[in-house]
Design a protein around this motif. Structure first.
Motif, mmCIF file in Angstrom:
data_model
loop_
_atom_site.group_PDB
_atom_site.id
_atom_site.type_symbol
_atom_site.label_atom_id
_atom_site.label_comp_id
_atom_site.label_asym_id
_atom_site.label_seq_id
_atom_site.Cartn_x
_atom_site.Cartn_y
_atom_site.Cartn_z
ATOM 1 N N SER A 49 -7.089 -0.434 2.744
ATOM 2 C CA SER A 49 -6.387 -0.932 2.396
ATOM 3 C C SER A 49 -4.420 -1.212 2.414
ATOM 4 C CB SER A 49 -5.505 0.306 1.305
ATOM 5 O OG SER A 49 -5.006 1.130 2.005
ATOM 6 N N GLN A 50 -3.958 -1.768 1.266
ATOM 7 C CA GLN A 50 -2.353 -2.012 1.567
ATOM 8 C C GLN A 50 -1.649 -0.850 2.483
ATOM 9 O OE1 GLN A 50 0.182 -2.679 -1.849
ATOM 10 N NE2 GLN A 50 -1.229 -1.000 -2.881
ATOM 11 N N PHE A 51 -2.257 0.242 1.890
ATOM 12 C CA PHE A 51 -1.182 1.600 2.868
ATOM 13 C C PHE A 51 -2.058 1.728 4.133
ATOM 14 C CE2 PHE A 51 0.267 1.645 -1.960
ATOM 15 C CZ PHE A 51 1.094 1.950 -1.395
ATOM 16 N N GLY A 52 -2.823 0.552 4.817
ATOM 17 C CA GLY A 52 -3.614 1.641 5.556
ATOM 18 C C GLY A 52 -5.122 2.533 6.009
ATOM 19 N N LEU A 53 -5.001 2.885 4.501
ATOM 20 C CA LEU A 53 -6.050 4.056 4.525
ATOM 21 C C LEU A 53 -7.343 2.290 4.980
ATOM 22 C CD1 LEU A 53 -4.079 5.055 2.448
ATOM 23 C CD2 LEU A 53 -6.153 5.511 0.864
ATOM 24 N N MET A 54 -8.324 3.956 6.383
ATOM 25 C CA MET A 54 -9.412 3.287 6.651
ATOM 26 C C MET A 54 -11.280 3.632 5.364
ATOM 27 S SD MET A 54 -9.061 1.592 9.352
ATOM 28 C CE MET A 54 -7.018 1.545 9.825
ATOM 29 N N GLN A 55 -11.905 3.180 5.387
ATOM 30 C CA GLN A 55 -12.715 2.834 4.886
ATOM 31 C C GLN A 55 -12.208 3.339 3.727
ATOM 32 O OE1 GLN A 55 -13.609 5.940 7.457
ATOM 33 N NE2 GLN A 55 -15.499 4.237 8.486
ATOM 34 N N ALA A 56 -11.458 2.593 3.127
ATOM 35 C CA ALA A 56 -10.933 2.959 2.044
ATOM 36 C C ALA A 56 -11.869 2.840 0.792
ATOM 37 C CB ALA A 56 -9.412 2.143 1.369
ATOM 38 N N THR A 57 -12.840 2.156 0.383
ATOM 39 C CA THR A 57 -14.205 1.306 -0.553
ATOM 40 C C THR A 57 -14.802 1.480 -0.088
ATOM 41 O OG1 THR A 57 -13.228 -0.123 -0.526
ATOM 42 C CG2 THR A 57 -12.049 0.991 -2.376
ATOM 43 N N GLY A 58 -16.705 1.349 -1.033
ATOM 44 C CA GLY A 58 -16.833 0.264 -0.732
ATOM 45 C C GLY A 58 -18.667 1.042 1.138
ATOM 46 N N ASN A 59 -17.639 2.720 1.238
ATOM 47 C CA ASN A 59 -17.991 3.731 2.192
ATOM 48 C C ASN A 59 -18.703 4.850 1.466
ATOM 49 O OD1 ASN A 59 -17.496 2.233 5.651
ATOM 50 N ND2 ASN A 59 -16.257 1.562 3.934
ATOM 51 N N LEU A 60 -17.734 5.650 1.254
ATOM 52 C CA LEU A 60 -18.509 6.812 1.125
ATOM 53 C C LEU A 60 -17.322 6.802 -0.273
ATOM 54 C CD1 LEU A 60 -18.644 9.555 3.352
ATOM 55 C CD2 LEU A 60 -20.413 8.329 2.173
ATOM 56 N N TRP A 61 -17.772 7.322 -1.900
ATOM 57 C CA TRP A 61 -17.806 8.019 -2.367
ATOM 58 C C TRP A 61 -16.426 8.789 -2.142
ATOM 59 C CZ3 TRP A 61 -17.756 5.813 -7.697
ATOM 60 C CH2 TRP A 61 -18.806 5.012 -7.796
ATOM 61 N N VAL A 62 -15.188 9.417 -2.791
ATOM 62 C CA VAL A 62 -14.695 10.702 -2.467
ATOM 63 C C VAL A 62 -14.255 10.979 -4.042
ATOM 64 C CG1 VAL A 62 -13.724 9.678 -0.391
ATOM 65 C CG2 VAL A 62 -12.584 8.887 -2.857
ATOM 66 N N TRP A 63 -13.895 12.597 -3.345
ATOM 67 C CA TRP A 63 -14.137 13.371 -4.728
ATOM 68 C C TRP A 63 -12.888 13.262 -5.104
ATOM 69 C CZ3 TRP A 63 -17.328 15.416 -8.068
ATOM 70 C CH2 TRP A 63 -18.299 15.934 -7.440
ATOM 71 N N GLY A 64 -12.043 13.170 -7.026
ATOM 72 C CA GLY A 64 -10.920 12.651 -6.751
ATOM 73 C C GLY A 64 -10.746 14.322 -7.978
ATOM 74 N N THR A 65 -9.990 13.198 -9.565
ATOM 75 C CA THR A 65 -10.149 14.367 -10.657
ATOM 76 C C THR A 65 -9.584 12.709 -11.106
ATOM 77 O OG1 THR A 65 -7.965 14.610 -10.813
ATOM 78 C CG2 THR A 65 -8.808 16.607 -9.358
ATOM 79 N N ASP A 66 -9.535 13.233 -12.566
ATOM 80 C CA ASP A 66 -9.323 12.102 -13.870
ATOM 81 C C ASP A 66 -7.356 12.196 -13.844
ATOM 82 O OD1 ASP A 66 -8.925 14.531 -15.319
ATOM 83 O OD2 ASP A 66 -9.882 13.913 -16.641
ATOM 84 N N GLY A 67 -7.056 13.393 -13.679
ATOM 85 C CA GLY A 67 -5.446 13.401 -13.869
ATOM 86 C C GLY A 67 -4.794 13.641 -14.686
ATOM 87 N N HIS A 68 -5.906 14.227 -15.240
ATOM 88 C CA HIS A 68 -5.384 14.938 -16.966
ATOM 89 C C HIS A 68 -4.849 16.610 -15.813
ATOM 90 C CE1 HIS A 68 -4.935 17.925 -19.842
ATOM 91 N NE2 HIS A 68 -5.590 16.516 -21.118
ATOM 92 N N PRO A 69 -3.015 16.536 -16.257
ATOM 93 C CA PRO A 69 -2.615 17.882 -15.984
ATOM 94 C C PRO A 69 -2.481 19.263 -16.542
ATOM 95 C CG PRO A 69 -1.116 16.528 -17.598
ATOM 96 C CD PRO A 69 -2.592 16.095 -17.731
ATOM 97 N N ASN A 70 -3.851 19.387 -17.617
ATOM 98 C CA ASN A 70 -4.197 21.315 -17.365
ATOM 99 C C ASN A 70 -5.565 21.216 -17.593
ATOM 100 O OD1 ASN A 70 -1.725 21.449 -17.848
ATOM 101 N ND2 ASN A 70 -1.517 20.854 -19.831
#
Length: 296
Positions: free
Chosen positions: A228-249
């Protein structure tokens, strides 16, 4: 700004602009400290009136380096190895030397080793988590700056940390289980957290969109087309990564980026924002994030 380093020495850093790191990449292989920076270590005061280069030595791709000042007042970069630099006497800043360059457009990065210019940290300008190694600082439009791991999380994260080059990747087969709960717990054990969708899509931008790796990635490393532009390696198309939709509550378990199985169904905006929290399989990994500790 002040902080207590190893052996109770006090390190204080002054800068002309506290919104930028005190270090910058002079070129792919060299770092310098910005003019106007003052570093106090115990009773010693070092003033840098001009941009001043760091003595780099033989730096190796995929390693983290910390900066100290030697007996002659020279800035020196040293391989920190398995040590957290914040626990070692005299280290006050650092960076990651990546196996390839970050994306400068929307077609991924390259395979020439380079300092990740977003990985520079210093005492007081660092991730809020206990260990600053292997992370990149991201400016989020309309949000707060945050840090995110350059590499996918290691299956041996307890010993190797969450962002290390050339190690086995954590997923639902290399670990007994890697569902949303376990991913959250792994992040928390390192003082980190899961990224939100907005954070991920910003951090992953610059990859070759709608593309995936040709096979299941076994180890963390370079996949230039999906850097990626910030230098993340294997950023996409390698493995899905866990996260959240961003809802604060009420954040929903989510997965981002796509896996090697997705073909064109992968990219910085590829996401399932309402993922089954119990999902754990070979195609879902983890990339941890941290808040930014801004200078007071």
């Amino acid at each position: 700004m002040t902080a207590t380093a190893a052996a109770n020495s006090i390190i204080r850093i002054e800068a002309l602009n506290y919104e930028k790191p005190i270090l910058f990449a002079a070129d792919r292989n060299n770092a310098s400290i910005r003019a106007g920076t003052i570093v106090e270590i115990g009773d010693a005061v070092y003033r840098f009136a001009e941009d001043t280069p760091v003595a780099m030595g033989d730096i190796e791709p995929g390693k983290d380096y910390a900066i100290r000042i030697d007996a002659n007042g020279q800035l020196v970069a040293e391989d920190v190895g398995a040590q957290n630099p914040l626990t070692v006497e005299g280290y006050f800043a650092g960076f990651h030397f990546a196996p390839g360059g970050h994306a400068e457009g929307i077609a991924g990065g390259d395979s020439t080793p380079a300092i990740n210019p977003y990985s520079f940290w210093s005492i007081g300008f660092q991730p809020a988590c206990p260990d600053p190694r292997g992370m990149a600082l991201i400016e989020l439009v309309g949000g707060k700056p945050f840090w995110i791991d350059i590499y996918l999380t290691s299956s041996n994260h307890k010993e190797e940390g969450t962002s290390r080059y050339g190690v086995e990747i954590a997923h639902g087969s290399s670990l007994p289980r890697l569902d949303y709960k376990v991913a959250t717990e792994i992040c928390a054990s390192h003082g980190k957290r899961l990224p939100t969708y907005d954070e991920f899509r910003t951090a992953a931008f610059g990859v070759t969109e709608r593309s995936s790796a040709s096979k299941h990635p076994k180890k963390t490393g370079l996949d230039a087309s999906r850097t990626s532009q910030f230098g993340l390696m294997q950023a996409t198309g390698n493995l899905w990564v866990w996260g959240t939709d961003g809802h604060p509550n009420d954040p929903r378990p989510s997965i981002f980026g796509g896996s090697w199985l997705g073909g064109s169904l992968a990219g910085s905006r590829c996401a399932d924002l309402d993922c089954w929290a119990e999902a754990s399989n070979v195609s879902i990994g983890l990339r941890a994030a941290s808040d930014h500790m801004a200078p007071a």
